[in-house]
Scaffold this motif. Structure first.
Motif, short mmCIF file in Angstrom:
data_model
loop_
_atom_site.label_atom_id
_atom_site.label_comp_id
_atom_site.label_asym_id
_atom_site.label_seq_id
_atom_site.Cartn_x
_atom_site.Cartn_y
_atom_site.Cartn_z
N MET A 20 9.84 -9.52 16.51
CA MET A 20 8.79 -10.49 16.62
C MET A 20 7.43 -9.86 16.38
N ALA A 21 7.28 -8.64 16.84
CA ALA A 21 5.98 -7.97 16.68
C ALA A 21 5.69 -7.73 15.20
N GLY A 22 6.72 -7.40 14.42
CA GLY A 22 6.52 -7.18 12.99
C GLY A 22 6.04 -8.44 12.28
N ALA A 23 6.58 -9.57 12.66
CA ALA A 23 6.15 -10.83 12.06
C ALA A 23 4.73 -11.15 12.48
N ALA A 24 4.43 -11.00 13.75
CA ALA A 24 3.09 -11.30 14.25
C ALA A 24 2.04 -10.42 13.58
N ALA A 25 2.38 -9.15 13.35
CA ALA A 25 1.45 -8.25 12.68
C ALA A 25 1.15 -8.68 11.25
N ARG A 26 2.04 -9.50 10.70
CA ARG A 26 1.85 -9.99 9.33
C ARG A 26 1.38 -11.45 9.30
N GLY A 27 0.98 -11.96 10.46
CA GLY A 27 0.43 -13.31 10.53
C GLY A 27 1.44 -14.43 10.66
N VAL A 28 2.70 -14.09 10.97
CA VAL A 28 3.74 -15.11 11.14
C VAL A 28 4.06 -15.19 12.63
N ARG A 29 3.93 -16.37 13.19
CA ARG A 29 4.22 -16.55 14.62
C ARG A 29 5.71 -16.80 14.82
N VAL A 30 6.29 -16.05 15.74
CA VAL A 30 7.72 -16.17 16.05
C VAL A 30 7.85 -16.30 17.56
N TYR A 31 8.65 -17.26 17.99
CA TYR A 31 8.86 -17.50 19.41
C TYR A 31 10.34 -17.47 19.72
N GLY A 32 10.71 -16.87 20.83
CA GLY A 32 12.10 -16.87 21.26
C GLY A 32 12.51 -18.24 21.78
N LEU A 33 13.74 -18.62 21.53
CA LEU A 33 14.24 -19.92 21.97
C LEU A 33 15.18 -19.82 23.16
#
Length: 61
Positions: free
Chosen positions: A1-14
């Motif tokens: 998730m951190a890798g996506a956030a660092a690239r501007g993509v928000r990811v949330y656990g379900l």
């Protein structure tokens, strides 16, 4: 998730939204298999394409 956030993509656990089915004897069932749900809201087509490419790169290593 951190890798996506660092690239501007928000990811949330379900995980907190999933309820495992009970076994016949009411014991907790095994955890769900890993899954990915992708949703886009209020996002333009170019951002969707870019976000999808980023997630694909992160998931394939």
């Amino acid at each position: 998730m951190a890798g996506a956030a660092a690239r501007g993509v928000r990811v949330y656990g379900l995980g907190r939204y999933r309820v495992p089915a009970a076994t016949p004897d009411r014991r907790p069932a095994r955890p769900h298999d890993p899954a990915l749900v992708v949703g886009f809201g209020n996002v333009g087509e170019s951002a969707i394409r870019a976000g999808t490419r980023i997630l694909a790169r992160l998931l394939t290593g």
